[in-house]
Scaffold this motif. Structure first.
Motif, PDB file in Angstrom:
ATOM      1  N   ALA A  42    -105.413  38.646 -37.559  1.00  0.00           N
ATOM      2  CA  ALA A  42    -105.356  37.361 -36.772  1.00  0.00           C
ATOM      3  C   ALA A  42    -104.019  36.767 -37.108  1.00  0.00           C
ATOM      4  N   PRO A  43    -103.535  35.970 -36.094  1.00  0.00           N
ATOM      5  CA  PRO A  43    -102.168  35.273 -36.360  1.00  0.00           C
ATOM      6  C   PRO A  43    -102.575  34.281 -37.389  1.00  0.00           C
ATOM      7  N   THR A  44    -101.363  34.095 -38.285  1.00  0.00           N
ATOM      8  CA  THR A  44    -101.693  33.119 -39.349  1.00  0.00           C
ATOM      9  C   THR A  44    -100.434  32.138 -39.273  1.00  0.00           C
ATOM     10  N   PHE A  45    -100.778  30.723 -39.438  1.00  0.00           N
ATOM     11  CA  PHE A  45     -99.850  29.907 -39.184  1.00  0.00           C
ATOM     12  C   PHE A  45     -98.596  29.729 -40.319  1.00  0.00           C
ATOM     13  N   LEU A  46     -97.616  29.391 -39.775  1.00  0.00           N
ATOM     14  CA  LEU A  46     -96.594  29.150 -40.611  1.00  0.00           C
ATOM     15  C   LEU A  46     -95.797  27.837 -40.564  1.00  0.00           C
ATOM     16  N   PHE A  47     -95.677  27.416 -39.280  1.00  0.00           N
ATOM     17  CA  PHE A  47     -94.963  26.021 -39.333  1.00  0.00           C
ATOM     18  C   PHE A  47     -95.313  25.106 -38.051  1.00  0.00           C
ATOM     19  N   MET A  48     -95.517  23.793 -37.951  1.00  0.00           N
ATOM     20  CA  MET A  48     -95.706  22.992 -36.801  1.00  0.00           C
ATOM     21  C   MET A  48     -94.585  22.021 -37.022  1.00  0.00           C
ATOM     22  N   LEU A  49     -93.717  21.869 -35.940  1.00  0.00           N
ATOM     23  CA  LEU A  49     -92.670  21.148 -35.871  1.00  0.00           C
ATOM     24  C   LEU A  49     -92.982  20.084 -34.450  1.00  0.00           C
ATOM     25  N   THR A  50     -92.642  18.832 -34.787  1.00  0.00           N
ATOM     26  CA  THR A  50     -92.974  17.859 -33.969  1.00  0.00           C
ATOM     27  C   THR A  50     -91.486  16.928 -33.612  1.00  0.00           C
ATOM     28  N   SER A  51     -90.597  17.055 -34.664  1.00  0.00           N
ATOM     29  CA  SER A  51     -89.438  15.965 -34.650  1.00  0.00           C
ATOM     30  C   SER A  51     -88.124  16.944 -34.530  1.00  0.00           C
ATOM     31  N   SER A  52     -87.220  16.476 -33.844  1.00  0.00           N
ATOM     32  CA  SER A  52     -85.801  17.369 -33.910  1.00  0.00           C
ATOM     33  C   SER A  52     -84.999  17.203 -35.255  1.00  0.00           C
ATOM     34  N   GLY A  53     -84.418  18.341 -35.241  1.00  0.00           N
ATOM     35  CA  GLY A  53     -83.490  18.382 -36.468  1.00  0.00           C
ATOM     36  C   GLY A  53     -84.151  18.123 -38.062  1.00  0.00           C
ATOM     37  N   ILE A  54     -85.376  18.340 -38.120  1.00  0.00           N
ATOM     38  CA  ILE A  54     -85.973  18.375 -39.627  1.00  0.00           C
ATOM     39  C   ILE A  54     -86.276  19.748 -39.906  1.00  0.00           C
ATOM     40  N   GLU A  55     -85.879  20.256 -40.981  1.00  0.00           N
ATOM     41  CA  GLU A  55     -86.085  21.560 -41.133  1.00  0.00           C
ATOM     42  C   GLU A  55     -87.428  21.821 -42.014  1.00  0.00           C
ATOM     43  N   LYS A  56     -88.008  22.575 -41.587  1.00  0.00           N
ATOM     44  CA  LYS A  56     -89.370  23.007 -42.397  1.00  0.00           C
ATOM     45  C   LYS A  56     -89.160  24.459 -43.305  1.00  0.00           C
ATOM     46  N   LYS A  57     -89.577  24.277 -44.497  1.00  0.00           N
ATOM     47  CA  LYS A  57     -89.221  25.546 -45.098  1.00  0.00           C
ATOM     48  C   LYS A  57     -90.343  25.823 -45.920  1.00  0.00           C
ATOM     49  N   SER A  58     -90.847  27.226 -46.310  1.00  0.00           N
ATOM     50  CA  SER A  58     -91.712  27.777 -46.848  1.00  0.00           C
ATOM     51  C   SER A  58     -91.323  29.058 -47.619  1.00  0.00           C
ATOM     52  N   GLY A  59     -90.748  28.816 -48.782  1.00  0.00           N
ATOM     53  CA  GLY A  59     -90.232  29.984 -49.330  1.00  0.00           C
ATOM     54  C   GLY A  59     -89.021  30.484 -48.726  1.00  0.00           C
ATOM     55  N   ARG A  60     -89.078  31.948 -48.356  1.00  0.00           N
ATOM     56  CA  ARG A  60     -88.001  32.295 -47.610  1.00  0.00           C
ATOM     57  C   ARG A  60     -87.900  32.020 -46.180  1.00  0.00           C
ATOM     58  N   LEU A  61     -88.996  31.497 -45.600  1.00  0.00           N
ATOM     59  CA  LEU A  61     -88.878  31.134 -44.078  1.00  0.00           C
ATOM     60  C   LEU A  61     -88.504  29.629 -44.062  1.00  0.00           C
ATOM     61  N   SER A  62     -87.894  29.405 -42.869  1.00  0.00           N
ATOM     62  CA  SER A  62     -87.579  28.005 -42.522  1.00  0.00           C
ATOM     63  C   SER A  62     -87.447  28.138 -41.110  1.00  0.00           C
ATOM     64  N   SER A  63     -87.644  26.771 -40.617  1.00  0.00           N
ATOM     65  CA  SER A  63     -87.730  26.526 -39.037  1.00  0.00           C
ATOM     66  C   SER A  63     -87.213  25.182 -38.807  1.00  0.00           C
ATOM     67  N   ILE A  64     -86.423  25.137 -37.627  1.00  0.00           N
ATOM     68  CA  ILE A  64     -86.053  23.976 -36.927  1.00  0.00           C
ATOM     69  C   ILE A  64     -86.180  23.610 -35.496  1.00  0.00           C
ATOM     70  N   LEU A  65     -86.454  22.474 -35.034  1.00  0.00           N
ATOM     71  CA  LEU A  65     -86.537  22.223 -33.459  1.00  0.00           C
ATOM     72  C   LEU A  65     -85.694  21.483 -33.341  1.00  0.00           C
ATOM     73  N   ASP A  66     -85.182  21.604 -31.806  1.00  0.00           N
ATOM     74  CA  ASP A  66     -84.105  20.932 -31.077  1.00  0.00           C
ATOM     75  C   ASP A  66     -84.825  20.454 -29.862  1.00  0.00           C
ATOM     76  N   LYS A  67     -85.113  19.432 -29.956  1.00  0.00           N
ATOM     77  CA  LYS A  67     -86.116  18.908 -28.714  1.00  0.00           C
ATOM     78  C   LYS A  67     -84.951  18.493 -27.291  1.00  0.00           C
TER      79      LYS A  67
END
Lengths: 112, 115
Positions: A42-67
């Motif tokens: 099954a797909p497993t959840f990593l991140f949810m992003l709702t706001s621009s420019g705020i980086e989310k990190k979990s260990g070696r993974l990170s994500s950012i959103l540009d709205k």
């Protein structure tokens, strides 16, 4: 019509490399962008992003959103063979049913 | 860890057979979804449910039907399977109260092959 486009479709890297996955979207009344990791099950959840420019990190993974430019990136640093998977991007709009629009995914293969 | 279960995990059947894919969750989620996924392609929503006795068709047309008689159970049925129905079917649910921003919890999928 809502659309989510992921790139690249696939890539092969060596252990220790850094990868950057891209997700661009068009959705009516954007609410959230989610990243999932899908191995054989099954797909497993990593991140949810709702706001621009705020980086989310979990260990070696990170994500950012540009709205403004309507895209997100997922970074994986110091890749390991266990990072081999399909990474899915999904976007949710204002639809009251909570439906998500998925991209086709990026297949990442990490070789020893 | 999500408590959402799908059976069977793998099914190979002949054309014309009726099949039901089971999906159950023990988290008390009101919202449940069925997605269809082919290799290299995005997940397509085929059915969703807002709660008991509420079902709607998704964005991708499907010949399957669903029912929601109990909160925890959301089975998908194909009355007469065809080779074009060969695919992976993923069931998912979402926490109550998280209409648009909450994560989906997925089952492990049912891979259907119709010969």
């Amino acid at each position: 019509e809502d659309k989510v486009v992921q790139s690249p479709l696939s890539l092969v890297v060596h252990e220790g490399d850094t990868v950057t996955l891209n997700c661009s979207y068009e959705v009516t009344n954007f609410r959230s962008l989610l990243w999932y990791k899908q191995e054989k099950k099954a797909p497993t959840f990593l991140f949810m992003l709702t706001s621009s420019g705020i980086e989310k990190k979990s260990g070696r993974l990170s994500s950012i959103l540009d709205k403004k430019e309507l895209f997100s990136i997922l970074n994986i640093t110091a890749t390991q063979t266990g990072d081999s998977a399909i990474y899915l991007c999904a976007v949710g709009g204002s639809d009251s049913w909570g439906k998500l629009q998925f991209g086709a995914g990026t297949q990442v293969v990490v070789t020893p | 860890e999500a408590d959402i279960y799908q059976t069977p995990r793998y099914l190979v059947i002949g054309t014309g057979k009726k099949i039901t894919l089971e999906c159950s969750q023990t988290m008390g989620h009101d919202k449940m979804y069925w997605y269809q996924q082919d290799p290299g392609m995005e997940l397509h929503l085929i059915h969703y449910s807002y709660g008991v006795n509420s079902t709607e068709k998704g964005d991708l047309s499907s010949e399957s039907t669903v029912s929601r008689i109990r909160t925890e159970h959301f089975p998908l049925t194909l009355e007469s399977a065809r080779p074009s129905h060969t695919s992976q079917y993923l069931c998912a649910s979402r926490r109550t109260g998280t209409v648009n921003t909450g994560e989906l919890f997925f089952g492990e999928g049912s891979r259907l092959t119709v010969l």
